[in-house]
Design a protein around this motif. Sequence first.
Motif, PDB file in Angstrom:
ATOM      1  N   LEU A  12      23.746 -46.548  34.260  1.00 19.87           N
ATOM      2  CA  LEU A  12      23.428 -45.191  34.692  1.00 19.87           C
ATOM      3  C   LEU A  12      21.959 -45.127  35.112  1.00 19.87           C
ATOM      4  CD1 LEU A  12      25.329 -43.231  31.917  1.00 19.87           C
ATOM      5  CD2 LEU A  12      25.934 -43.307  34.356  1.00 19.87           C
ATOM      6  N   ILE A  13      21.710 -44.692  36.355  1.00 22.08           N
ATOM      7  CA  ILE A  13      20.367 -44.665  36.922  1.00 22.08           C
ATOM      8  C   ILE A  13      20.051 -43.258  37.422  1.00 22.08           C
ATOM      9  CG2 ILE A  13      18.837 -45.624  38.695  1.00 22.08           C
ATOM     10  CD1 ILE A  13      20.642 -48.126  38.714  1.00 22.08           C
ATOM     11  N   LEU A  14      18.864 -42.752  37.083  1.00 25.39           N
ATOM     12  CA  LEU A  14      18.417 -41.414  37.483  1.00 25.39           C
ATOM     13  C   LEU A  14      17.272 -41.547  38.481  1.00 25.39           C
ATOM     14  CD1 LEU A  14      18.712 -38.328  36.902  1.00 25.39           C
ATOM     15  CD2 LEU A  14      16.955 -38.622  35.144  1.00 25.39           C
ATOM     16  N   THR A  15      17.269 -40.669  39.538  1.00 31.23           N
ATOM     17  CA  THR A  15      16.295 -40.835  40.622  1.00 31.23           C
ATOM     18  C   THR A  15      15.221 -39.745  40.692  1.00 31.23           C
ATOM     19  OG1 THR A  15      17.606 -39.633  42.275  1.00 31.23           O
ATOM     20  CG2 THR A  15      18.074 -41.992  41.993  1.00 31.23           C
ATOM     21  N   LYS A  16      15.266 -38.744  39.832  1.00 31.05           N
ATOM     22  CA  LYS A  16      14.183 -37.760  39.741  1.00 31.05           C
ATOM     23  C   LYS A  16      13.955 -37.419  38.275  1.00 31.05           C
ATOM     24  CE  LYS A  16      14.755 -35.186  44.128  1.00 31.05           C
ATOM     25  NZ  LYS A  16      14.962 -33.828  44.732  1.00 31.05           N
ATOM     26  N   SER A  28      17.535 -28.570  42.563  1.00 27.91           N
ATOM     27  CA  SER A  28      17.367 -29.679  43.500  1.00 27.91           C
ATOM     28  C   SER A  28      16.910 -30.945  42.784  1.00 27.91           C
ATOM     29  CB  SER A  28      16.370 -29.297  44.607  1.00 27.91           C
ATOM     30  OG  SER A  28      16.327 -30.246  45.629  1.00 27.91           O
ATOM     31  N   GLY A  29      17.654 -31.310  41.725  1.00 26.78           N
ATOM     32  CA  GLY A  29      17.307 -32.489  40.946  1.00 26.78           C
ATOM     33  C   GLY A  29      17.723 -33.785  41.622  1.00 26.78           C
ATOM     34  N   GLY A  30      17.572 -34.872  40.886  1.00 28.10           N
ATOM     35  CA  GLY A  30      17.856 -36.192  41.436  1.00 28.10           C
ATOM     36  C   GLY A  30      19.318 -36.578  41.328  1.00 28.10           C
ATOM     37  N   LEU A  31      19.616 -37.781  41.813  1.00 29.71           N
ATOM     38  CA  LEU A  31      20.960 -38.333  41.696  1.00 29.71           C
ATOM     39  C   LEU A  31      21.097 -39.060  40.360  1.00 29.71           C
ATOM     40  CD1 LEU A  31      21.416 -39.895  45.257  1.00 29.71           C
ATOM     41  CD2 LEU A  31      22.200 -37.653  44.458  1.00 29.71           C
TER      42      LEU A  31
END
Length: 317
Positions: free
Chosen positions: A141-145, A273-276
């Motif tokens: 699991l990877i978060l971008t923001k 408007s958060g990250g993916l």
Amino acid sequence: MPQYPDPNLLVGSSTADDAGVYRLNDETSLVQTLDFFTPIVDDPYLFGRIAATNSLSDVYAMGGRPITAMAIAGMPDDLLSNEDIAEVFRGGADMVAEAQCSLVGGHTIKNPQPIYGLSVTGLVHTENFLANAHCKPGDTLILTKPLGTGIISTAVKRGICPDELQELAIQAMTTLNRSGATLADKKLVNGCTDITGFGFLGHLAEMMKGSNTSAEIDTNSVPALSPLVMKFIEEDCVPGGSKKNLLNIAPSVNFGDNISEAVKLLMADAQTSGGLLLSVPPENEAETLDILANSEALCVSIVGQVTNKQAHDIFCS
């Protein structure tokens, strides 16, 4: 709600996904979404930019690229000048242009409170679309923001947020999640969603329920926009929506004894408007991280792993 059975509807409302996906043929599918909200900043131009970025994000979260957008607005013309209303629309139009998307019109009504957003149509390859229900056990699991825009917005309203942190939050909320389309094209990702009003935990739980899996989260790896975010939480500078998110999601989460209330609230914070949040097969992890590192992603944080279905949807340690 009543549904017309259609085999070409690949993603509908049943899995609470970010957008609908409708197959046109074996190579091309439509991605359709709609989103709008009330202002979270005072500047009308920035409000338009943030709202438009948020709307466009749902297409990227499905692995698509936006092609057309229509503006949706309700404006109190007795409270806002025509110049302010025009600035809202200009902000949204600038963001749509940045996404290389065509603004084809829209509709506006009078409304006691300002609302603005977009209906967006995108395209995705029929075999490559992403969905929140496609996660597989073993995925990373990877978060971008980073998280914390809800907390920061509350701090701004209370007059305790430094200008630099407000600018950082605005940058986060106006950064497009274009990497979702790139990763889908390369077939690197199983599942995806963007983090918005239900917070990190709420949207993660939707992914796990839809995929019939569970997630193990390392809370030390879940990033905040600034250390000040945690300080604000400890001072109870938390929006009511974030507190309600935590209350609603608590039955689905097994929190370790070491997890503080502040960390729980960060992970439940209602984002704009958060990250993916990406669910990536282990063999694709390195290439995914490389693409994200060379994209507009504001962070590239490995936050946990997908597991087989367990008693809870999410385990936090």
